[in-house]
Design a protein around this motif. Structure first.
Motif, PDB file in Angstrom:
ATOM      1  N   GLY A 107       8.787  60.118  93.911  1.00  0.00           N
ATOM      2  CA  GLY A 107       8.174  59.214  92.934  1.00  0.00           C
ATOM      3  C   GLY A 107       8.725  59.357  91.526  1.00  0.00           C
ATOM      4  N   ILE A 108       9.979  59.735  91.412  1.00  0.00           N
ATOM      5  CA  ILE A 108      10.602  59.918  90.103  1.00  0.00           C
ATOM      6  C   ILE A 108      11.320  58.623  89.723  1.00  0.00           C
ATOM      7  N   GLU A 109      10.998  58.105  88.570  1.00  0.00           N
ATOM      8  CA  GLU A 109      11.661  56.904  88.069  1.00  0.00           C
ATOM      9  C   GLU A 109      12.362  57.229  86.759  1.00  0.00           C
ATOM     10  N   LEU A 110      13.647  56.948  86.737  1.00  0.00           N
ATOM     11  CA  LEU A 110      14.459  57.178  85.548  1.00  0.00           C
ATOM     12  C   LEU A 110      15.253  55.912  85.252  1.00  0.00           C
ATOM     13  N   PRO A 111      15.643  55.717  84.014  1.00  0.00           N
ATOM     14  CA  PRO A 111      16.532  54.598  83.704  1.00  0.00           C
ATOM     15  C   PRO A 111      17.872  54.791  84.417  1.00  0.00           C
ATOM     16  N   LEU A 112      18.305  53.772  85.146  1.00  0.00           N
ATOM     17  CA  LEU A 112      19.560  53.829  85.881  1.00  0.00           C
ATOM     18  C   LEU A 112      20.624  53.021  85.154  1.00  0.00           C
ATOM     19  N   ARG A 113      21.827  53.549  85.130  1.00  0.00           N
ATOM     20  CA  ARG A 113      22.965  52.872  84.520  1.00  0.00           C
ATOM     21  C   ARG A 113      24.063  52.749  85.576  1.00  0.00           C
ATOM     22  N   ASP A 114      24.237  51.538  86.109  1.00  0.00           N
ATOM     23  CA  ASP A 114      25.255  51.266  87.119  1.00  0.00           C
ATOM     24  C   ASP A 114      26.575  51.013  86.397  1.00  0.00           C
ATOM     25  N   VAL A 120      19.617  67.223  91.623  1.00  0.00           N
ATOM     26  CA  VAL A 120      18.416  67.342  92.454  1.00  0.00           C
ATOM     27  C   VAL A 120      17.657  68.620  92.111  1.00  0.00           C
ATOM     28  N   ASP A 121      18.367  69.712  91.927  1.00  0.00           N
ATOM     29  CA  ASP A 121      17.711  70.971  91.547  1.00  0.00           C
ATOM     30  C   ASP A 121      16.976  70.816  90.214  1.00  0.00           C
ATOM     31  N   TYR A 122      17.611  70.157  89.255  1.00  0.00           N
ATOM     32  CA  TYR A 122      16.985  69.939  87.955  1.00  0.00           C
ATOM     33  C   TYR A 122      15.722  69.078  88.120  1.00  0.00           C
ATOM     34  N   LEU A 123      15.837  68.001  88.864  1.00  0.00           N
ATOM     35  CA  LEU A 123      14.682  67.128  89.082  1.00  0.00           C
ATOM     36  C   LEU A 123      13.536  67.878  89.754  1.00  0.00           C
ATOM     37  N   ALA A 124      13.887  68.695  90.739  1.00  0.00           N
ATOM     38  CA  ALA A 124      12.856  69.466  91.452  1.00  0.00           C
ATOM     39  C   ALA A 124      12.142  70.422  90.519  1.00  0.00           C
ATOM     40  N   GLU A 125      12.879  71.042  89.620  1.00  0.00           N
ATOM     41  CA  GLU A 125      12.297  72.023  88.705  1.00  0.00           C
ATOM     42  C   GLU A 125      11.514  71.376  87.557  1.00  0.00           C
ATOM     43  N   PHE A 147      26.868  60.429  96.923  1.00  0.00           N
ATOM     44  CA  PHE A 147      26.225  61.481  96.129  1.00  0.00           C
ATOM     45  C   PHE A 147      25.139  60.891  95.234  1.00  0.00           C
ATOM     46  N   CYS A 148      25.384  59.678  94.747  1.00  0.00           N
ATOM     47  CA  CYS A 148      24.355  58.969  93.978  1.00  0.00           C
ATOM     48  C   CYS A 148      23.154  58.678  94.862  1.00  0.00           C
ATOM     49  N   HIS A 149      23.427  58.261  96.099  1.00  0.00           N
ATOM     50  CA  HIS A 149      22.334  57.962  97.021  1.00  0.00           C
ATOM     51  C   HIS A 149      21.507  59.206  97.332  1.00  0.00           C
ATOM     52  N   ARG A 150      22.160  60.346  97.366  1.00  0.00           N
ATOM     53  CA  ARG A 150      21.412  61.596  97.592  1.00  0.00           C
ATOM     54  C   ARG A 150      20.384  61.806  96.479  1.00  0.00           C
ATOM     55  N   VAL A 151      20.810  61.602  95.237  1.00  0.00           N
ATOM     56  CA  VAL A 151      19.907  61.755  94.095  1.00  0.00           C
ATOM     57  C   VAL A 151      18.825  60.669  94.123  1.00  0.00           C
ATOM     58  N   LEU A 152      19.226  59.436  94.372  1.00  0.00           N
ATOM     59  CA  LEU A 152      18.264  58.326  94.404  1.00  0.00           C
ATOM     60  C   LEU A 152      17.244  58.497  95.528  1.00  0.00           C
ATOM     61  N   ASP A 153      17.696  58.982  96.683  1.00  0.00           N
ATOM     62  CA  ASP A 153      16.765  59.240  97.794  1.00  0.00           C
ATOM     63  C   ASP A 153      15.745  60.300  97.404  1.00  0.00           C
ATOM     64  N   TYR A 154      16.213  61.369  96.773  1.00  0.00           N
ATOM     65  CA  TYR A 154      15.299  62.418  96.319  1.00  0.00           C
ATOM     66  C   TYR A 154      14.279  61.847  95.338  1.00  0.00           C
ATOM     67  N   MET A 155      14.763  61.056  94.397  1.00  0.00           N
ATOM     68  CA  MET A 155      13.864  60.460  93.413  1.00  0.00           C
ATOM     69  C   MET A 155      12.820  59.584  94.097  1.00  0.00           C
ATOM     70  N   GLY A 156      13.246  58.784  95.063  1.00  0.00           N
ATOM     71  CA  GLY A 156      12.323  57.918  95.784  1.00  0.00           C
ATOM     72  C   GLY A 156      11.277  58.698  96.555  1.00  0.00           C
ATOM     73  N   GLU A 157      11.702  59.771  97.189  1.00  0.00           N
ATOM     74  CA  GLU A 157      10.778  60.601  97.972  1.00  0.00           C
ATOM     75  C   GLU A 157       9.751  61.299  97.089  1.00  0.00           C
TER      76      GLU A 157
END
Length: 80
Positions: A28-35, A72-77, A16-26
């Motif tokens: 061009g969204i860069e956010l601070p990541l906390r692993d 993903v919906d939030y990022l898209a909006e 599920f994290c990869h789904r969000v990260l893939d969307y961000m990559g597609e």
């Protein structure tokens, strides 16, 4: 775009994290990541603020947003 009010809490093996990260990559969204598997302070903060150890979790001005589809919906909006 400013990212100062956003943090994305993730675990590398989480699909599920990869789904969000893939969307961000597609988009061009860069956010601070906390692993949370590598950063115990981030893990503790996630549990303290959000009440649970669930990822992905997007902190928006310190407020948690869970569920990859909602993130993903939030990022898209707001950030695409």
């Amino acid at each position: 775009m400013t990212t100062e009010n956003y943090e994305l809490f993730i675990m590398p093996g989480c699909p599920f994290c990869h789904r969000v990260l893939d969307y961000m990559g597609e988009h061009g969204i860069e956010l601070p990541l906390r692993d949370i598997t590598q950063d115990r302070e981030a893990e503790s903060r996630l549990i303290e603020v959000g009440g649970k150890r669930q990822v992905p979790c997007l902190f928006i001005d310190g407020e948690p947003l869970y569920e990859s589809s909602d993130i993903v919906d939030y990022l898209a909006e707001h950030l695409s």
